[in-house]
Design a protein around this motif. Structure first.
Motif, short mmCIF file in Angstrom:
data_model
loop_
_atom_site.label_atom_id
_atom_site.label_comp_id
_atom_site.label_asym_id
_atom_site.label_seq_id
_atom_site.Cartn_x
_atom_site.Cartn_y
_atom_site.Cartn_z
N VAL A 48 0.85 -1.19 0.00
CA VAL A 48 0.00 0.00 0.00
C VAL A 48 0.89 1.24 0.00
O VAL A 48 0.70 2.18 -0.78
N GLY A 49 1.90 1.24 0.85
CA GLY A 49 2.84 2.36 0.90
C GLY A 49 3.60 2.52 -0.40
O GLY A 49 3.79 3.64 -0.89
N PHE A 50 4.05 1.41 -0.98
CA PHE A 50 4.79 1.50 -2.23
C PHE A 50 3.90 2.03 -3.36
O PHE A 50 4.31 2.91 -4.12
N GLY A 51 2.69 1.51 -3.49
CA GLY A 51 1.77 1.98 -4.54
C GLY A 51 1.42 3.45 -4.36
O GLY A 51 1.34 4.20 -5.33
N PHE A 52 1.23 3.86 -3.11
CA PHE A 52 0.92 5.26 -2.82
C PHE A 52 2.07 6.16 -3.27
O PHE A 52 1.87 7.15 -3.98
N LEU A 53 3.28 5.83 -2.85
CA LEU A 53 4.44 6.65 -3.20
C LEU A 53 4.68 6.66 -4.71
O LEU A 53 4.97 7.71 -5.29
N ASP A 54 4.57 5.50 -5.33
CA ASP A 54 4.82 5.41 -6.77
C ASP A 54 3.85 6.29 -7.55
O ASP A 54 4.26 7.08 -8.39
N ASN A 55 2.58 6.18 -7.26
CA ASN A 55 1.57 6.95 -7.99
C ASN A 55 1.65 8.44 -7.65
O ASN A 55 1.55 9.29 -8.54
N ILE A 57 4.22 10.21 -6.59
CA ILE A 57 5.42 10.81 -7.19
C ILE A 57 5.25 10.94 -8.70
O ILE A 57 5.60 11.96 -9.28
N MET A 58 4.68 9.91 -9.33
CA MET A 58 4.52 9.96 -10.78
C MET A 58 3.58 11.09 -11.18
O MET A 58 3.82 11.79 -12.16
N GLY A 62 5.98 13.83 -12.12
CA GLY A 62 6.17 13.17 -13.40
C GLY A 62 6.15 14.09 -14.60
O GLY A 62 6.97 13.97 -15.51
N THR A 63 5.24 15.02 -14.63
CA THR A 63 5.13 15.92 -15.77
C THR A 63 6.39 16.77 -15.89
O THR A 63 6.92 16.96 -16.98
N GLN A 64 6.88 17.26 -14.76
CA GLN A 64 8.10 18.06 -14.80
C GLN A 64 9.30 17.23 -15.25
O GLN A 64 10.15 17.71 -16.00
N ILE A 65 9.37 16.00 -14.79
CA ILE A 65 10.46 15.12 -15.21
C ILE A 65 10.37 14.89 -16.72
O ILE A 65 11.37 14.98 -17.44
N GLU A 66 9.17 14.60 -17.19
CA GLU A 66 8.97 14.34 -18.63
C GLU A 66 9.35 15.56 -19.46
O GLU A 66 10.05 15.45 -20.47
N LEU A 67 8.91 16.74 -19.03
CA LEU A 67 9.20 17.95 -19.79
C LEU A 67 10.69 18.30 -19.76
O LEU A 67 11.27 18.69 -20.77
N ARG A 84 9.86 9.21 -17.57
CA ARG A 84 9.10 9.65 -16.40
C ARG A 84 8.72 8.46 -15.53
O ARG A 84 8.92 8.48 -14.31
N ILE A 85 8.23 7.41 -16.15
CA ILE A 85 7.82 6.22 -15.40
C ILE A 85 9.02 5.58 -14.72
O ILE A 85 8.96 5.20 -13.55
N GLN A 86 10.14 5.46 -15.44
CA GLN A 86 11.32 4.84 -14.86
C GLN A 86 11.89 5.65 -13.70
O GLN A 86 12.27 5.09 -12.67
N ASN A 87 11.93 6.96 -13.85
CA ASN A 87 12.44 7.80 -12.76
C ASN A 87 11.54 7.73 -11.53
O ASN A 87 12.03 7.63 -10.41
N CYS A 88 10.24 7.78 -11.74
CA CYS A 88 9.31 7.71 -10.61
C CYS A 88 9.39 6.36 -9.93
O CYS A 88 9.34 6.26 -8.71
N PHE A 89 9.53 5.28 -10.73
CA PHE A 89 9.66 3.95 -10.15
C PHE A 89 10.94 3.86 -9.34
O PHE A 89 10.97 3.29 -8.26
N PHE A 90 12.02 4.45 -9.85
CA PHE A 90 13.29 4.44 -9.12
C PHE A 90 13.14 5.16 -7.78
O PHE A 90 13.59 4.67 -6.75
#
Length: 160
Positions: A48-55, A57-58, A62-67, A84-90
């Motif tokens: 639950v904590g991992f899914g919360f943080l992943d989503n 953060i993404m 995520g938009t700023q990372i992508e841009l 963006r997905i890889q950075n957020c997952f990391f």
């Protein structure tokens, strides 16, 4: 080791081996529903904590990372989304240790199962269901930054 210490160690090893062989021959009862619930929650809470943080953060960063990566590297939108997905997952997976530490501080103890019980299909199914349901709940909870994005879009539409 001295000869007396070696013989004592050898005796204890033989005794331990005979106990292990005797336990292998015993039929082990499947885990109780209470134990399976314990396995389920033990696996679900960190996810639950991992899914919360992943989503979260993404969505939030995520938009700023992508841009920023997309503009600097001059890559396509799809490649930017992948970065963006890889950075957020990391970032979220690097916080996994903290999530597990918090779960243990909340009193989440390891289920008391024998090795045979831990390897039974019921236990593995309960663990996998806990992980899947935990990450789903965490991802749903991690969508809270979307509550703040709608207001900005409405304000821009009102100005135009």
């Amino acid at each position: 080791l001295h000869s007396t210490e070696r013989s004592c160690l050898l005796r204890e090893l033989h005794r331990f081996e005979s106990i292990a062989i005797a336990q292998e021959k015993l039929e082990v009862a499947p885990p109780s529903p209470g134990q399976l619930r314990h396995v389920f929650f033990h696996n679900a809470l960190p996810f639950v904590g991992f899914g919360f943080l992943d989503n979260a953060i993404m969505i939030a960063a995520g938009t700023q990372i992508e841009l920023s990566i997309g503009v600097v590297l001059g890559i396509s939108t799809m490649a930017g989304k992948y970065c963006r997905i890889q950075n957020c997952f990391f970032f979220s997976s690097s916080l996994a240790g903290y999530v597990e530490a918090l779960a243990s501080r909340l009193g989440l103890s390891i289920p008391d199962l024998t090795p045979k019980q831990a390897d039974m299909w019921q236990t593995r199914l309960s663990a996998h269901l806990g992980k899947a349901i935990g990450v789903t709940i965490g991802c749903i909870l991690g969508m809270f930054p979307l509550l703040f994005f709608g207001d900005e879009e409405e304000k821009l539409e009102e100005k135009n």
